[in-house]
Design a protein around this motif. Structure first.
Motif, PDB file in Angstrom:
ATOM      1  N   UNK A 286       0.839  -1.197   0.000  1.00 48.27           N
ATOM      2  CA  UNK A 286       0.000   0.000   0.000  1.00 48.27           C
ATOM      3  C   UNK A 286       0.874   1.246   0.000  1.00 48.27           C
ATOM      4  N   UNK A 287       0.250   2.384  -0.315  1.00 53.62           N
ATOM      5  CA  UNK A 287       0.966   3.649  -0.290  1.00 53.62           C
ATOM      6  C   UNK A 287       0.894   4.326   1.057  1.00 53.62           C
ATOM      7  N   UNK A 288       1.663   5.391   1.206  1.00 52.77           N
ATOM      8  CA  UNK A 288       1.672   6.136   2.465  1.00 52.77           C
ATOM      9  C   UNK A 288       0.328   6.783   2.779  1.00 52.77           C
ATOM     10  N   UNK A 289      -0.534   6.874   1.786  1.00 53.36           N
ATOM     11  CA  UNK A 289      -1.836   7.501   1.959  1.00 53.36           C
ATOM     12  C   UNK A 289      -2.821   6.593   2.690  1.00 53.36           C
ATOM     13  N   UNK A 290      -2.425   5.381   3.021  1.00 53.77           N
ATOM     14  CA  UNK A 290      -3.331   4.370   3.569  1.00 53.77           C
ATOM     15  C   UNK A 290      -4.102   4.827   4.814  1.00 53.77           C
ATOM     16  N   UNK A 291      -3.588   5.707   5.685  1.00 52.30           N
ATOM     17  CA  UNK A 291      -4.392   6.102   6.848  1.00 52.30           C
ATOM     18  C   UNK A 291      -5.703   6.813   6.493  1.00 52.30           C
ATOM     19  N   UNK A 292      -5.800   7.370   5.301  1.00 55.93           N
ATOM     20  CA  UNK A 292      -7.017   8.081   4.898  1.00 55.93           C
ATOM     21  C   UNK A 292      -8.127   7.136   4.446  1.00 55.93           C
ATOM     22  N   UNK A 293      -7.813   5.860   4.342  1.00 59.00           N
ATOM     23  CA  UNK A 293      -8.806   4.880   3.889  1.00 59.00           C
ATOM     24  C   UNK A 293      -9.352   4.181   5.119  1.00 59.00           C
ATOM     25  N   UNK A 294     -10.609   4.477   5.467  1.00 60.65           N
ATOM     26  CA  UNK A 294     -11.133   4.040   6.756  1.00 60.65           C
ATOM     27  C   UNK A 294     -12.363   3.145   6.664  1.00 60.65           C
ATOM     28  N   UNK A 295     -12.797   2.821   5.449  1.00 65.07           N
ATOM     29  CA  UNK A 295     -13.959   1.942   5.330  1.00 65.07           C
ATOM     30  C   UNK A 295     -13.958   1.258   3.967  1.00 65.07           C
ATOM     31  N   UNK A 296     -14.662   0.148   3.892  1.00 63.21           N
ATOM     32  CA  UNK A 296     -14.842  -0.576   2.636  1.00 63.21           C
ATOM     33  C   UNK A 296     -16.040   0.030   1.915  1.00 63.21           C
TER      34      UNK A 296
END
Length: 323
Positions: A286-296
């Motif tokens: 995954x990329x460093x942006x992964x914390x912004x993804x919080x739901x399916x």
């Protein structure tokens, strides 16, 4: 003014889904295309029968344009060109490692164009981007080192404005983009579209193990690590037991010895995660942006949300005032 990405690819929204092995198979790629973006089958190193199968399955799921990815290494291109000649996918997405040559591009891009395919190239540096344009690419993606999987060398904010200044074809920004704020920033830098990968790993339509999706939405800041420097093809992935083991091997051995020892450790690690749900010895890139993804979420909700937020952010930016 029309968006050139949409015009060239005959799509509605200038969002490209990054090709990801074991992840961007027909269900995900078709869902992205049906939602107005460009779905891309991640089949770069896949057996040719599997590539054909995926193209056929995608055509059963969508009548919109989609792409297959290939790797710009000579030993890979003759065989995949025969598949392209036979199957005629609408778009070819050419992944490249650093050192892309314009003559290699010219040879194959002209062939692919003769089959009425559009050609996208992902470049990791400006020299490669220029060579790809000289070779006939229709669109250039520049990927910053923030992105997941294979790591590049410069940040997205560094690559995009340079590419825009030096290229004539449309530029797409990739690496560190997962929402409308990132897309608005890319547009401000001069890009005409964006590529996103990590956010689609948490898509409902992604045919991967639920453990992977849950690891993506639970990841926080500093959750990723780069491994495999000794192989000259380092990758960004979520920290886990596998990453710890790979890091230790590289710390305790010379480059050549480390590269050799990493092979059996890393082999099939992506499949272990994506198909088997092994979050200890499987690789989740995954990329460093992964914390912004919080739901399916469904793909359409992801894409429409990004477009809506981009418009909102650009409107706010247009009203920004200086003293």
């Amino acid at each position: 003014m029309n968006n050139r990405i949409c015009d060239v690819l005959d799509i509605e929204k200038p969002i490209i889904q990054g090709p990801m092995a074991w992840i961007s198979t027909a269900p995900l790629a078709a869902a992205v295309s049906n939602a107005g973006g460009l779905g891309v089958l991640g089949v770069g190193f896949a057996p040719l029968d599997f590539v054909k199968q995926q193209i056929m399955q995608t055509r059963q799921l969508t009548d919109k344009p989609f792409a297959i990815n290939t790797i710009m290494i000579p030993e890979n291109l003759e065989a995949i060109t025969e598949v392209i000649r036979e199957m005629l996918p609408p778009v070819i997405y050419a992944d490249s490692l650093q050192g892309l040559k314009s003559d290699l591009c010219s040879k194959y891009f002209s062939l692919w164009h003769s089959f009425d395919c559009k050609v996208i190239v992902k470049a990791s540096c400006i020299e490669d981007a220029i060579n790809a344009e000289q070779g006939g690419a229709d669109i250039i993606i520049v990927k910053g080192w923030e992105g997941g999987g294979h790591v590049t060398f410069e940040a997205t904010t560094v690559l995009v404005p340079q590419a825009v200044d030096q290229l004539h074809v449309p530029v797409v920004a990739a690496g560190g983009i997962a929402d409308g704020r990132g897309m608005a920033a890319a547009i401000a830098l001069g890009a005409e579209g964006v590529e996103m990968g990590t956010v689609f790993m948490a898509a409902s339509e992604a045919s991967i193990h639920l453990n992977v999706k849950e690891s993506v939405i639970k990841a926080g800041d500093m959750s990723t690590i780069i491994t495999g420097y000794s192989t000259d093809e380092p990758c960004r992935q979520i920290k886990n037991k596998l990453a710890d083991e790979m890091t230790e091997i590289e710390a305790l051995n010379t480059k050549a010895v480390a590269a050799e020892k990493l092979r059996p450790v890393a082999e099939s690690s992506l499949k272990k995660a994506m198909m088997d749900g092994d979050m200890e010895m499987g690789a989740v890139m995954v990329g460093q942006i992964v914390p912004l993804i919080t739901s399916i979420k469904p793909v359409k909700e992801i894409i429409d949300g990004v477009i809506r937020e981009t418009k909102e952010r650009l409107e706010i930016i247009s009203k920004y005032k200086f003293n």
